[in-house]
Design a protein around this motif. Structure first.
Motif, PDB file in Angstrom:
ATOM      1  N   MET A   1       0.838  -1.192   0.000  1.00 39.29           N
ATOM      2  CA  MET A   1       0.000   0.000   0.000  1.00 39.29           C
ATOM      3  C   MET A   1       0.880   1.252   0.000  1.00 39.29           C
ATOM      4  O   MET A   1       1.164   1.840   1.038  1.00 39.29           O
ATOM      5  N   THR A   2       1.284   1.653  -1.172  1.00 41.60           N
ATOM      6  CA  THR A   2       2.142   2.834  -1.317  1.00 41.60           C
ATOM      7  C   THR A   2       1.301   4.057  -1.688  1.00 41.60           C
ATOM      8  O   THR A   2       1.755   4.941  -2.413  1.00 41.60           O
ATOM      9  N   PHE A   3       0.096   4.089  -1.182  1.00 43.46           N
ATOM     10  CA  PHE A   3      -0.862   5.158  -1.442  1.00 43.46           C
ATOM     11  C   PHE A   3      -1.627   5.420  -0.144  1.00 43.46           C
ATOM     12  O   PHE A   3      -1.593   4.607   0.785  1.00 43.46           O
ATOM     13  N   PRO A   4      -2.328   6.552  -0.042  1.00 40.12           N
ATOM     14  CA  PRO A   4      -3.059   6.852   1.193  1.00 40.12           C
ATOM     15  C   PRO A   4      -4.190   5.858   1.452  1.00 40.12           C
ATOM     16  O   PRO A   4      -4.927   5.483   0.528  1.00 40.12           O
ATOM     17  N   VAL A   5      -4.315   5.447   2.698  1.00 45.33           N
ATOM     18  CA  VAL A   5      -5.408   4.563   3.121  1.00 45.33           C
ATOM     19  C   VAL A   5      -6.048   5.168   4.362  1.00 45.33           C
ATOM     20  O   VAL A   5      -5.383   5.376   5.378  1.00 45.33           O
ATOM     21  N   TRP A   6      -7.342   5.463   4.260  1.00 45.91           N
ATOM     22  CA  TRP A   6      -8.114   5.967   5.393  1.00 45.91           C
ATOM     23  C   TRP A   6      -9.057   4.875   5.866  1.00 45.91           C
ATOM     24  O   TRP A   6      -9.739   4.233   5.048  1.00 45.91           O
ATOM     25  N   LEU A   7      -9.108   4.679   7.181  1.00 46.10           N
ATOM     26  CA  LEU A   7     -10.046   3.736   7.790  1.00 46.10           C
ATOM     27  C   LEU A   7     -11.142   4.551   8.456  1.00 46.10           C
ATOM     28  O   LEU A   7     -10.902   5.241   9.450  1.00 46.10           O
ATOM     29  N   ASN A   8     -12.339   4.486   7.910  1.00 38.86           N
ATOM     30  CA  ASN A   8     -13.439   5.340   8.374  1.00 38.86           C
ATOM     31  C   ASN A   8     -14.499   4.536   9.113  1.00 38.86           C
ATOM     32  O   ASN A   8     -14.878   3.436   8.702  1.00 38.86           O
ATOM     33  N   ALA A   9     -14.995   5.128  10.204  1.00 33.27           N
ATOM     34  CA  ALA A   9     -16.152   4.571  10.904  1.00 33.27           C
ATOM     35  C   ALA A   9     -16.788   5.666  11.745  1.00 33.27           C
ATOM     36  O   ALA A   9     -16.101   6.569  12.232  1.00 33.27           O
ATOM     37  N   ASP A  10     -18.100   5.575  11.904  1.00 34.22           N
ATOM     38  CA  ASP A  10     -18.813   6.450  12.834  1.00 34.22           C
ATOM     39  C   ASP A  10     -18.764   5.788  14.200  1.00 34.22           C
ATOM     40  O   ASP A  10     -19.471   4.801  14.447  1.00 34.22           O
ATOM     41  N   ILE A  11     -17.926   6.323  15.084  1.00 33.62           N
ATOM     42  CA  ILE A  11     -17.652   5.645  16.355  1.00 33.62           C
ATOM     43  C   ILE A  11     -18.389   6.255  17.541  1.00 33.62           C
ATOM     44  O   ILE A  11     -18.323   5.706  18.644  1.00 33.62           O
ATOM     45  N   LEU A  12     -19.103   7.377  17.324  1.00 38.36           N
ATOM     46  CA  LEU A  12     -19.827   8.033  18.410  1.00 38.36           C
ATOM     47  C   LEU A  12     -21.205   8.477  17.932  1.00 38.36           C
ATOM     48  O   LEU A  12     -21.409   8.743  16.745  1.00 38.36           O
ATOM     49  N   ASP A  13     -22.142   8.565  18.863  1.00 35.00           N
ATOM     50  CA  ASP A  13     -23.421   9.198  18.562  1.00 35.00           C
ATOM     51  C   ASP A  13     -23.199  10.694  18.372  1.00 35.00           C
ATOM     52  O   ASP A  13     -22.318  11.291  18.993  1.00 35.00           O
ATOM     53  N   GLY A  14     -24.014  11.298  17.500  1.00 38.62           N
ATOM     54  CA  GLY A  14     -23.861  12.722  17.239  1.00 38.62           C
ATOM     55  C   GLY A  14     -25.179  13.384  16.936  1.00 38.62           C
ATOM     56  O   GLY A  14     -26.243  12.905  17.349  1.00 38.62           O
ATOM     57  N   PRO A  15     -25.144  14.490  16.174  1.00 40.64           N
ATOM     58  CA  PRO A  15     -26.379  15.208  15.838  1.00 40.64           C
ATOM     59  C   PRO A  15     -27.232  14.347  14.893  1.00 40.64           C
ATOM     60  O   PRO A  15     -26.678  13.556  14.123  1.00 40.64           O
ATOM     61  N   VAL A  16     -28.502  14.548  14.793  1.00 45.41           N
ATOM     62  CA  VAL A  16     -29.373  15.223  15.731  1.00 45.41           C
ATOM     63  C   VAL A  16     -30.118  14.109  16.455  1.00 45.41           C
ATOM     64  O   VAL A  16     -30.981  13.461  15.845  1.00 45.41           O
ATOM     65  N   ASN A  17     -29.725  13.829  17.725  1.00 44.71           N
ATOM     66  CA  ASN A  17     -30.241  12.679  18.468  1.00 44.71           C
ATOM     67  C   ASN A  17     -30.044  11.384  17.683  1.00 44.71           C
ATOM     68  O   ASN A  17     -30.957  10.582  17.512  1.00 44.71           O
TER      69      ASN A  17
ATOM     70  N   GLY B   1     -29.801   3.749  15.850  1.00 44.22           N
ATOM     71  CA  GLY B   1     -28.893   2.619  15.970  1.00 44.22           C
ATOM     72  C   GLY B   1     -27.586   2.970  16.641  1.00 44.22           C
ATOM     73  O   GLY B   1     -27.302   4.137  16.929  1.00 44.22           O
ATOM     74  N   GLU B   2     -26.794   1.930  16.873  1.00 45.74           N
ATOM     75  CA  GLU B   2     -25.542   2.080  17.605  1.00 45.74           C
ATOM     76  C   GLU B   2     -24.386   2.435  16.674  1.00 45.74           C
ATOM     77  O   GLU B   2     -24.327   1.963  15.532  1.00 45.74           O
ATOM     78  N   PRO B   3     -23.437   3.256  17.154  1.00 40.02           N
ATOM     79  CA  PRO B   3     -22.211   3.491  16.369  1.00 40.02           C
ATOM     80  C   PRO B   3     -21.303   2.267  16.423  1.00 40.02           C
ATOM     81  O   PRO B   3     -21.535   1.333  17.205  1.00 40.02           O
ATOM     82  N   VAL B   4     -20.275   2.264  15.613  1.00 38.72           N
ATOM     83  CA  VAL B   4     -19.249   1.220  15.670  1.00 38.72           C
ATOM     84  C   VAL B   4     -18.507   1.353  17.002  1.00 38.72           C
ATOM     85  O   VAL B   4     -18.184   2.470  17.424  1.00 38.72           O
ATOM     86  N   ASP B   5     -18.250   0.245  17.658  1.00 44.29           N
ATOM     87  CA  ASP B   5     -17.579   0.269  18.960  1.00 44.29           C
ATOM     88  C   ASP B   5     -16.212   0.945  18.833  1.00 44.29           C
ATOM     89  O   ASP B   5     -15.319   0.446  18.152  1.00 44.29           O
ATOM     90  N   ALA B   6     -16.059   2.095  19.483  1.00 44.15           N
ATOM     91  CA  ALA B   6     -14.854   2.911  19.316  1.00 44.15           C
ATOM     92  C   ALA B   6     -13.604   2.197  19.809  1.00 44.15           C
ATOM     93  O   ALA B   6     -12.578   2.165  19.119  1.00 44.15           O
ATOM     94  N   THR B   7     -13.668   1.633  21.008  1.00 40.77           N
ATOM     95  CA  THR B   7     -12.482   0.999  21.597  1.00 40.77           C
ATOM     96  C   THR B   7     -11.987  -0.154  20.738  1.00 40.77           C
ATOM     97  O   THR B   7     -10.784  -0.261  20.442  1.00 40.77           O
ATOM     98  N   LYS B   8     -12.888  -0.999  20.297  1.00 44.48           N
ATOM     99  CA  LYS B   8     -12.487  -2.164  19.502  1.00 44.48           C
ATOM    100  C   LYS B   8     -12.021  -1.759  18.103  1.00 44.48           C
ATOM    101  O   LYS B   8     -11.066  -2.342  17.564  1.00 44.48           O
ATOM    102  N   PHE B   9     -12.686  -0.770  17.520  1.00 44.78           N
ATOM    103  CA  PHE B   9     -12.262  -0.305  16.196  1.00 44.78           C
ATOM    104  C   PHE B   9     -10.840   0.240  16.247  1.00 44.78           C
ATOM    105  O   PHE B   9      -9.998  -0.093  15.394  1.00 44.78           O
ATOM    106  N   LEU B  10     -10.558   1.055  17.239  1.00 47.61           N
ATOM    107  CA  LEU B  10      -9.230   1.649  17.358  1.00 47.61           C
ATOM    108  C   LEU B  10      -8.176   0.596  17.648  1.00 47.61           C
ATOM    109  O   LEU B  10      -7.059   0.639  17.102  1.00 47.61           O
ATOM    110  N   GLN B  11      -8.486  -0.371  18.486  1.00 51.11           N
ATOM    111  CA  GLN B  11      -7.537  -1.443  18.780  1.00 51.11           C
ATOM    112  C   GLN B  11      -7.194  -2.241  17.530  1.00 51.11           C
ATOM    113  O   GLN B  11      -6.018  -2.549  17.269  1.00 51.11           O
TER     114      GLN B  11
END
Length: 321
Positions: free
Chosen positions: A143-159, A164-174
């Motif tokens: 991978m000699t190019f940019p790689v972004w790992l994206n996930a919605d890990i927290l609840d946010g606007p608007v309520n 539904g639940e966000p992706v588990d932040a602790t496990k995703f980061l680990q």
């Protein structure tokens, strides 16, 4: 889709001339940043061009064959390849769909073979990310190019907890740190906004920001925060707090769904106040066309296509004749 443009910054012209004399300088480093890989950007991240929802063989082929596209965004779910409903694996699809003609493994192999584009991988569940980690790790050296790992890990606007639940932040980061160190993390909030919910007003709160800062406090990987355009326009103070309390080099990625209510003038002002050196703009062409970012001090001197052609012709004449 990618936004078309016929203007060039002065730094673009100078880098183009340099490349003619010295050859290509594309990065060969593993997992380079976007600015390392696309040197022509200099200090203006808003010039990055995007292709969205590259979740099929046809869409991937079109994106890879386009020299106008820099970053490819695609969605990964745990699902099935078309014609095989018995074996579950990571595939390229956006919920509620969980079938595709393109597996994540095949998507990644084709991008690696092409080597000319960065990728933003939007994982829709922890299960999809977990099932993809072995594939990512096994191909890291290629991978000699940019790689972004994206996930919605927290609840946010608007309520957004109502949808539904966000992706588990602790496990995703680990998992990210373990399997793909040095990738860029794209860490966002779930949002309940736009035409799907008939919601046209909202903002990121200080509470949203403080929760994110606490969540990433021990993370050393590069981070960009994906934030929804219609909400960003109302959230300058919260965003300034977020970036001020994040590591140097942390960026914002402004995104939008088609049909979102967005105050383009206010959004333009917010982006310019934050600075184009810290903000990617990944929005539909219709919204991009309404933004005015030209007066931002980091946007550079604009040179029209005709003037660029004149300069290029003069350079080539001097070099070869």
């Amino acid at each position: 889709m990618m936004r078309a443009t016929f203007t060039f910054t002065l730094s673009t012209v100078l880098l183009f001339f340099s490349a003619l004399g010295e050859g290509s300088s594309a990065s060969s480093r593993i997992l380079p940043s976007v600015t390392e890989f696309f040197e022509v950007l200099q200090d203006n991240l808003t010039e990055v061009t995007w292709e969205h929802a590259v979740n099929s063989q046809a869409a991937l082929k079109e994106a890879l064959n386009s020299s106008d596209i820099m970053m490819i965004e695609a969605d990964i779910v745990l699902g099935y390849l078309e014609g095989n409903s018995t074996f579950q694996l990571p595939v390229m699809a956006h919920p509620p769909s969980n079938t595709s003609d393109l597996s994540f493994e095949d998507f990644l192999n084709q991008v690696i073979q092409n080597k000319a584009h960065g990728i933003k991988l939007d994982f829709k569940s922890l299960e999809a990310f977990n099932a993809s980690c072995t594939i990512l790790q096994s191909r890291r050296e290629n991978m000699t190019f940019p790689v972004w790992l994206n996930a919605d890990i927290l609840d946010g606007p608007v309520n957004s907890s109502l949808i539904g639940e966000p992706v588990d932040a602790t496990k995703f980061l680990q998992l990210a740190v373990t399997h793909l160190p040095n990738a860029t993390l794209s860490l966002g909030w779930k949002t309940r906004y736009g035409t799907d919910y008939n919601i046209t007003d909202g903002s990121y709160s200080e509470a949203n920001v403080e929760e994110m800062i606490k969540t990433i406090s021990n993370v050393s990987l590069p981070i960009t925060y994906p934030m929804r355009a219609g909400l960003v326009a109302n959230s300058l103070s919260a965003i300034e707090k977020l970036l001020n309390e994040s590591a140097n080099g942390t960026t914002l990625t402004v995104w939008s769904s088609a049909g979102d209510s967005v105050d383009n003038e206010t959004l333009s002002d917010v982006i310019k106040k934050i600075g184009v050196s810290r903000v990617y703009v990944d929005v539909p062409d219709e919204l991009w066309g309404r933004l005015d970012l030209k007066s931002s001090p980091s946007s550079g001197i604009k040179i029209g296509a005709v003037a660029f052609g004149t300069l290029l012709a003069a350079f080539l004449f001097a070099k070869f004749f």
